[in-house]
Write a protein that holds these residues in place. Structure first.
Motif, PDB file in Angstrom:
ATOM      1  N   TRP A  14      62.632 -48.002 -21.877  1.00  0.00           N
ATOM      2  CA  TRP A  14      62.856 -49.255 -22.598  1.00  0.00           C
ATOM      3  C   TRP A  14      64.266 -49.757 -22.337  1.00  0.00           C
ATOM      4  CZ3 TRP A  14      58.804 -51.647 -24.632  1.00  0.00           C
ATOM      5  CH2 TRP A  14      57.691 -50.885 -25.004  1.00  0.00           C
ATOM      6  N   GLU A  15      64.404 -51.037 -22.420  1.00  0.00           N
ATOM      7  CA  GLU A  15      65.724 -51.668 -22.297  1.00  0.00           C
ATOM      8  C   GLU A  15      66.699 -51.023 -23.282  1.00  0.00           C
ATOM      9  OE1 GLU A  15      65.589 -55.892 -22.839  1.00  0.00           O
ATOM     10  OE2 GLU A  15      67.749 -56.155 -22.591  1.00  0.00           O
ATOM     11  N   SER A  80      70.002 -49.376 -19.902  1.00  0.00           N
ATOM     12  CA  SER A  80      69.153 -49.952 -18.850  1.00  0.00           C
ATOM     13  C   SER A  80      68.787 -51.400 -19.154  1.00  0.00           C
ATOM     14  CB  SER A  80      67.872 -49.126 -18.710  1.00  0.00           C
ATOM     15  OG  SER A  80      68.150 -47.809 -18.304  1.00  0.00           O
ATOM     16  N   GLN A  81      68.800 -52.202 -18.111  1.00  0.00           N
ATOM     17  CA  GLN A  81      68.465 -53.618 -18.211  1.00  0.00           C
ATOM     18  C   GLN A  81      67.232 -53.925 -17.351  1.00  0.00           C
ATOM     19  OE1 GLN A  81      70.419 -55.694 -20.233  1.00  0.00           O
ATOM     20  NE2 GLN A  81      71.238 -53.669 -20.779  1.00  0.00           N
ATOM     21  N   PRO A  82      66.448 -54.928 -17.733  1.00  0.00           N
ATOM     22  CA  PRO A  82      65.273 -55.285 -16.910  1.00  0.00           C
ATOM     23  C   PRO A  82      65.632 -55.533 -15.451  1.00  0.00           C
ATOM     24  CG  PRO A  82      65.127 -56.372 -19.028  1.00  0.00           C
ATOM     25  CD  PRO A  82      66.482 -55.699 -18.998  1.00  0.00           C
ATOM     26  N   ILE A 107      62.020 -51.062 -16.174  1.00  0.00           N
ATOM     27  CA  ILE A 107      62.676 -51.192 -17.475  1.00  0.00           C
ATOM     28  C   ILE A 107      61.896 -52.208 -18.303  1.00  0.00           C
ATOM     29  CG2 ILE A 107      64.825 -51.625 -18.701  1.00  0.00           C
ATOM     30  CD1 ILE A 107      64.973 -49.330 -16.677  1.00  0.00           C
ATOM     31  N   PRO A 109      61.392 -54.651 -21.434  1.00  0.00           N
ATOM     32  CA  PRO A 109      62.245 -55.346 -22.415  1.00  0.00           C
ATOM     33  C   PRO A 109      61.756 -55.137 -23.844  1.00  0.00           C
ATOM     34  CG  PRO A 109      60.842 -56.915 -21.270  1.00  0.00           C
ATOM     35  CD  PRO A 109      60.578 -55.572 -20.639  1.00  0.00           C
TER      36      PRO A 109
END
Lengths: 109, 112
Positions: A14-15, A80-82, A107, A109
């Motif tokens: 997950w983000e 973590s980012q998309p 990832i 959002p």
């Protein structure tokens, strides 16, 4: 003979979570370990790298941890980012460079 | 700016035909490489070169030839293309220490 192994093959986090990508190698003469990031339709691009004399390399949200004795390393992606969704390749270099099969990171959002 | 340029970006070939993939680098790197990328196999080295006039076999050279006529150009040649050579091909260039080569955008080849 696969000299550089990566796990897992695919990973979803997950983000905002930390993604951990693993890599191991067999040849003790390898002394340089670059990680590449590849987006669909593009060529691999160097993300971060480490030399065997170090046990950690940090660049923003990306950190490599290196264990020479166990011939293992890992790439940690914090927060973590998309946009981090991509395939990540671990490579090992000595006389020539050898790539692992890659980890596809998603990832959510 | 450092660059590796591949042409064509997409190619459809017939079985038994001859295919030439071209690569040009403006980085003044001595080393150049050809890889193919297939799902589950990552990047596999086909041929590489240490400089103009030199070519070396990589890990999977069968069915492929390479040519390095100059520092800047490195070609991959499939004399008799087969469907098993359908893949994405990447060219890369690097310095003499074989550290972190710079990749091109890739050529998607389909052999029918």
């Amino acid at each position: 003979q696969q000299q550089v192994r990566q796990s897992p093959q695919s990973l979803t986090v997950w983000e905002g979570e930390t993604a951990i990508l693993n890599c191991s190698y067999e040849d003790s003469t390898f002394n340089y370990f670059p990680w590449y990031q590849q987006f669909p339709g593009e060529g691999p691009a160097l993300l971060i790298s480490i030399r065997s004399v170090s046990d950690k390399k940090e660049d923003g949200r990306f950190t490599i941890f290196f264990n020479k004795r166990e011939k293992k390393l890992s790439l940690h992606i914090t927060d973590s980012q998309p946009g981090d969704s991509a395939t990540y390749f671990c490579a090992a270099s000595g006389e020539k460079i050898t790539f692992g099969a890659g980890t596809k990171l998603t990832i959510k959002p | 700016e450092a660059a590796v340029t591949q042409s064509p970006r997409n190619k459809v070939a017939v079985t038994g035909g001859k295919v030439t993939l071209s690569c040009n680098q403006t980085n003044n790197h001595n080393n150049m490489y050809w890889y193919r990328q297939d799902t589950g196999h990552g990047l596999r080295l086909i041929h590489y070169s240490y400089g103009a006039g030199s070519t070396e076999k990589g890990d999977i050279p069968d069915g492929y030839k390479a040519s390095r006529p100059s520092q800047e150009n490195f070609s991959l040649i499939l004399e008799l293309a087969t469907p098993s050579q359908t893949s994405v091909y990447f060219c890369a260039s690097g310095d003499v220490n074989n550290q972190a080569p710079l990749f091109g955008e890739g050529t998607r080849l389909s052999v029918l």
